[in-house]
Design a protein around this motif. Sequence first.
Motif, PDB file in Angstrom:
ATOM      1  N   LEU A   1     -56.012 -28.706 -34.131  1.00 40.30           N
ATOM      2  CA  LEU A   1     -56.889 -27.561 -34.398  1.00 40.30           C
ATOM      3  C   LEU A   1     -56.174 -26.282 -33.995  1.00 40.30           C
ATOM      4  O   LEU A   1     -55.247 -26.292 -33.185  1.00 40.30           O
ATOM      5  CB  LEU A   1     -58.225 -27.697 -33.662  1.00 40.30           C
ATOM      6  CG  LEU A   1     -58.236 -27.734 -32.130  1.00 40.30           C
ATOM      7  CD1 LEU A   1     -58.368 -26.323 -31.548  1.00 40.30           C
ATOM      8  CD2 LEU A   1     -59.388 -28.592 -31.638  1.00 40.30           C
ATOM      9  N   GLN A   2     -56.622 -25.174 -34.573  1.00 38.95           N
ATOM     10  CA  GLN A   2     -56.044 -23.866 -34.268  1.00 38.95           C
ATOM     11  C   GLN A   2     -57.165 -22.854 -34.068  1.00 38.95           C
ATOM     12  O   GLN A   2     -58.148 -22.839 -34.814  1.00 38.95           O
ATOM     13  CB  GLN A   2     -55.134 -23.382 -35.400  1.00 38.95           C
ATOM     14  CG  GLN A   2     -53.869 -24.197 -35.579  1.00 38.95           C
ATOM     15  CD  GLN A   2     -52.980 -23.650 -36.678  1.00 38.95           C
ATOM     16  OE1 GLN A   2     -53.459 -23.089 -37.676  1.00 38.95           O
ATOM     17  NE2 GLN A   2     -51.672 -23.787 -36.512  1.00 38.95           N
ATOM     18  N   LEU A   3     -57.001 -22.014 -33.055  1.00 40.85           N
ATOM     19  CA  LEU A   3     -57.954 -20.933 -32.778  1.00 40.85           C
ATOM     20  C   LEU A   3     -57.191 -19.624 -32.713  1.00 40.85           C
ATOM     21  O   LEU A   3     -56.294 -19.465 -31.890  1.00 40.85           O
ATOM     22  CB  LEU A   3     -58.690 -21.194 -31.462  1.00 40.85           C
ATOM     23  CG  LEU A   3     -59.610 -20.086 -30.941  1.00 40.85           C
ATOM     24  CD1 LEU A   3     -60.702 -19.762 -31.953  1.00 40.85           C
ATOM     25  CD2 LEU A   3     -60.223 -20.487 -29.598  1.00 40.85           C
ATOM     26  N   GLU A   4     -57.554 -18.693 -33.591  1.00 39.36           N
ATOM     27  CA  GLU A   4     -56.901 -17.391 -33.621  1.00 39.36           C
ATOM     28  C   GLU A   4     -57.477 -16.474 -32.542  1.00 39.36           C
ATOM     29  O   GLU A   4     -58.591 -16.668 -32.059  1.00 39.36           O
ATOM     30  CB  GLU A   4     -57.068 -16.750 -34.995  1.00 39.36           C
ATOM     31  CG  GLU A   4     -56.396 -17.514 -36.122  1.00 39.36           C
ATOM     32  CD  GLU A   4     -56.553 -16.816 -37.452  1.00 39.36           C
ATOM     33  OE1 GLU A   4     -56.833 -15.596 -37.456  1.00 39.36           O
ATOM     34  OE2 GLU A   4     -56.410 -17.486 -38.487  1.00 39.36           O
ATOM     35  N   MET A   5     -56.690 -15.446 -32.183  1.00 40.21           N
ATOM     36  CA  MET A   5     -57.151 -14.463 -31.212  1.00 40.21           C
ATOM     37  C   MET A   5     -58.360 -13.703 -31.761  1.00 40.21           C
ATOM     38  O   MET A   5     -58.409 -13.340 -32.935  1.00 40.21           O
ATOM     39  CB  MET A   5     -56.036 -13.472 -30.873  1.00 40.21           C
ATOM     40  CG  MET A   5     -54.892 -14.074 -30.075  1.00 40.21           C
ATOM     41  SD  MET A   5     -55.397 -14.697 -28.455  1.00 40.21           S
ATOM     42  CE  MET A   5     -55.936 -13.191 -27.643  1.00 40.21           C
ATOM     43  N   GLY A   6     -59.327 -13.482 -30.878  1.00 39.79           N
ATOM     44  CA  GLY A   6     -60.475 -12.657 -31.244  1.00 39.79           C
ATOM     45  C   GLY A   6     -61.620 -13.400 -31.903  1.00 39.79           C
ATOM     46  O   GLY A   6     -62.489 -12.777 -32.516  1.00 39.79           O
ATOM     47  N   TYR A   7     -61.640 -14.729 -31.764  1.00 39.04           N
ATOM     48  CA  TYR A   7     -62.694 -15.509 -32.418  1.00 39.04           C
ATOM     49  C   TYR A   7     -63.315 -16.523 -31.456  1.00 39.04           C
ATOM     50  O   TYR A   7     -62.725 -16.880 -30.444  1.00 39.04           O
ATOM     51  CB  TYR A   7     -62.142 -16.240 -33.646  1.00 39.04           C
ATOM     52  CG  TYR A   7     -61.717 -15.303 -34.755  1.00 39.04           C
ATOM     53  CD1 TYR A   7     -62.650 -14.815 -35.669  1.00 39.04           C
ATOM     54  CD2 TYR A   7     -60.392 -14.907 -34.877  1.00 39.04           C
ATOM     55  CE1 TYR A   7     -62.266 -13.947 -36.683  1.00 39.04           C
ATOM     56  CE2 TYR A   7     -60.003 -14.037 -35.887  1.00 39.04           C
ATOM     57  CZ  TYR A   7     -60.941 -13.567 -36.787  1.00 39.04           C
ATOM     58  OH  TYR A   7     -60.563 -12.710 -37.779  1.00 39.04           O
ATOM     59  N   ILE A   8     -64.509 -16.997 -31.845  1.00 39.88           N
ATOM     60  CA  ILE A   8     -65.217 -18.023 -31.098  1.00 39.88           C
ATOM     61  C   ILE A   8     -65.204 -19.305 -31.915  1.00 39.88           C
ATOM     62  O   ILE A   8     -65.618 -19.307 -33.083  1.00 39.88           O
ATOM     63  CB  ILE A   8     -66.677 -17.625 -30.812  1.00 39.88           C
ATOM     64  CG1 ILE A   8     -66.737 -16.351 -29.959  1.00 39.88           C
ATOM     65  CG2 ILE A   8     -67.429 -18.759 -30.114  1.00 39.88           C
ATOM     66  CD1 ILE A   8     -68.151 -15.795 -29.786  1.00 39.88           C
ATOM     67  N   MET A   9     -64.734 -20.387 -31.301  1.00 38.78           N
ATOM     68  CA  MET A   9     -64.772 -21.692 -31.958  1.00 38.78           C
ATOM     69  C   MET A   9     -65.792 -22.579 -31.262  1.00 38.78           C
ATOM     70  O   MET A   9     -65.705 -22.819 -30.062  1.00 38.78           O
ATOM     71  CB  MET A   9     -63.400 -22.371 -31.923  1.00 38.78           C
ATOM     72  CG  MET A   9     -63.410 -23.796 -32.504  1.00 38.78           C
ATOM     73  SD  MET A   9     -61.766 -24.544 -32.542  1.00 38.78           S
ATOM     74  CE  MET A   9     -61.082 -23.720 -33.996  1.00 38.78           C
ATOM     75  N   GLY A  10     -66.783 -23.051 -32.017  1.00 36.23           N
ATOM     76  CA  GLY A  10     -67.725 -24.017 -31.507  1.00 36.23           C
ATOM     77  C   GLY A  10     -67.156 -25.414 -31.641  1.00 36.23           C
ATOM     78  O   GLY A  10     -66.632 -25.782 -32.692  1.00 36.23           O
ATOM     79  N   PHE A  11     -67.243 -26.175 -30.561  1.00 39.76           N
ATOM     80  CA  PHE A  11     -66.686 -27.525 -30.522  1.00 39.76           C
ATOM     81  C   PHE A  11     -67.858 -28.485 -30.386  1.00 39.76           C
ATOM     82  O   PHE A  11     -68.517 -28.530 -29.343  1.00 39.76           O
ATOM     83  CB  PHE A  11     -65.740 -27.625 -29.322  1.00 39.76           C
ATOM     84  CG  PHE A  11     -64.825 -28.815 -29.326  1.00 39.76           C
ATOM     85  CD1 PHE A  11     -64.452 -29.453 -30.486  1.00 39.76           C
ATOM     86  CD2 PHE A  11     -64.304 -29.291 -28.121  1.00 39.76           C
ATOM     87  CE1 PHE A  11     -63.596 -30.542 -30.481  1.00 39.76           C
ATOM     88  CE2 PHE A  11     -63.442 -30.376 -28.089  1.00 39.76           C
ATOM     89  CZ  PHE A  11     -63.089 -31.008 -29.282  1.00 39.76           C
ATOM     90  N   ILE A  12     -68.155 -29.233 -31.453  1.00 41.60           N
ATOM     91  CA  ILE A  12     -69.361 -30.056 -31.466  1.00 41.60           C
ATOM     92  C   ILE A  12     -69.032 -31.537 -31.627  1.00 41.60           C
ATOM     93  O   ILE A  12     -67.963 -31.903 -32.120  1.00 41.60           O
ATOM     94  CB  ILE A  12     -70.347 -29.613 -32.574  1.00 41.60           C
ATOM     95  CG1 ILE A  12     -69.739 -29.836 -33.981  1.00 41.60           C
ATOM     96  CG2 ILE A  12     -70.755 -28.170 -32.376  1.00 41.60           C
ATOM     97  CD1 ILE A  12     -70.750 -29.595 -35.102  1.00 41.60           C
ATOM     98  N   GLY A  13     -69.968 -32.366 -31.211  1.00 36.80           N
ATOM     99  CA  GLY A  13     -69.831 -33.807 -31.294  1.00 36.80           C
ATOM    100  C   GLY A  13     -70.816 -34.452 -30.340  1.00 36.80           C
ATOM    101  O   GLY A  13     -71.254 -33.827 -29.372  1.00 36.80           O
ATOM    102  N   ALA A  14     -71.183 -35.694 -30.612  1.00 37.07           N
ATOM    103  CA  ALA A  14     -72.125 -36.412 -29.764  1.00 37.07           C
ATOM    104  C   ALA A  14     -71.509 -36.707 -28.398  1.00 37.07           C
ATOM    105  O   ALA A  14     -70.291 -36.551 -28.204  1.00 37.07           O
ATOM    106  CB  ALA A  14     -72.544 -37.718 -30.449  1.00 37.07           C
TER     107      ALA A  14
END
Length: 284
Positions: free
Chosen positions: A23-36
């Motif tokens: 996975l990749q997350l760019e600067m200035g963003y929010i990534m939601g990480f979901i799963g049971a």
Amino acid sequence: MLALDIKHLNKKYDNFQLKDISLQLEMGYIMGFIGANGAGKTTTIKSILNIIQIDSGEISILGKDAIKHEIELKQEIGFSFGGIDFYTRSKIKTLTNVIKRFYENWDDETYYSYLKRFHLDENKKIVQLSTGMKVKYSLALALSHGAKILILDEPTSGLDPVARGELLTIFQELVEPGEISILFSTHITSDLEKCADYITFIHKGQIINSCEKEDFINSYRLINGKESQLSEVKDQLISYKTNSFGFTGLIHTKDFDTSSDIKSTLPNLEDIMIYVSKKEDMYV
């Protein structure tokens, strides 16, 4: 520059494994990480922080190898696991005075502004704090040393709706200038619908999808039909539920015939999680 870049991460235990996590997350963003529960969210986060040793793969934070530059990078990371469960007989101010010494860029002004905003009394002992207050204190620590990336495991757990809304507003304020990124795992998917830019969905140790939130949701359709119509789409459905009116199921948008008489709507994140998890129960 990428805030976080994970390539082909693998970690195997006797009864569970992370399989080829990327996975990749760019600067200035929010990534939601979901799963049971048990899907691998916390294991992935602990791998990023080098709390557990990975078997293979690459983890880069702010363009640097997360393992080779661990000490340096942890000055740039704010992390929270949802509460404080150590030194519970200590006062907040005593524990803070220990923790702040580890951070070169610790800012007392920022820290006290969050104590005020979160209505935290630094003379209270940790044991006296509610679950929600522990979460808020943990976040005050994470936000007070100039971190460029926040890694938060269930940060809204135990908070009432008003407090959660306040926290989501803080997250959005933090990323707005484009210099801070947030990886945010939660079971409260409605929070992510309000604030996340990207969604990463992990299921049984594998990434199902990781992309922009709108693209993620738009890749599915929730369909409703009569019992007699189920046979038309049954083979394409991810999973479905039957009721007295017919059936409701989740399908990939690319597999849905829009000329059909079957009604469709966009699912929410919770719908997607539930129906993907139900798939295994249907076909075991």
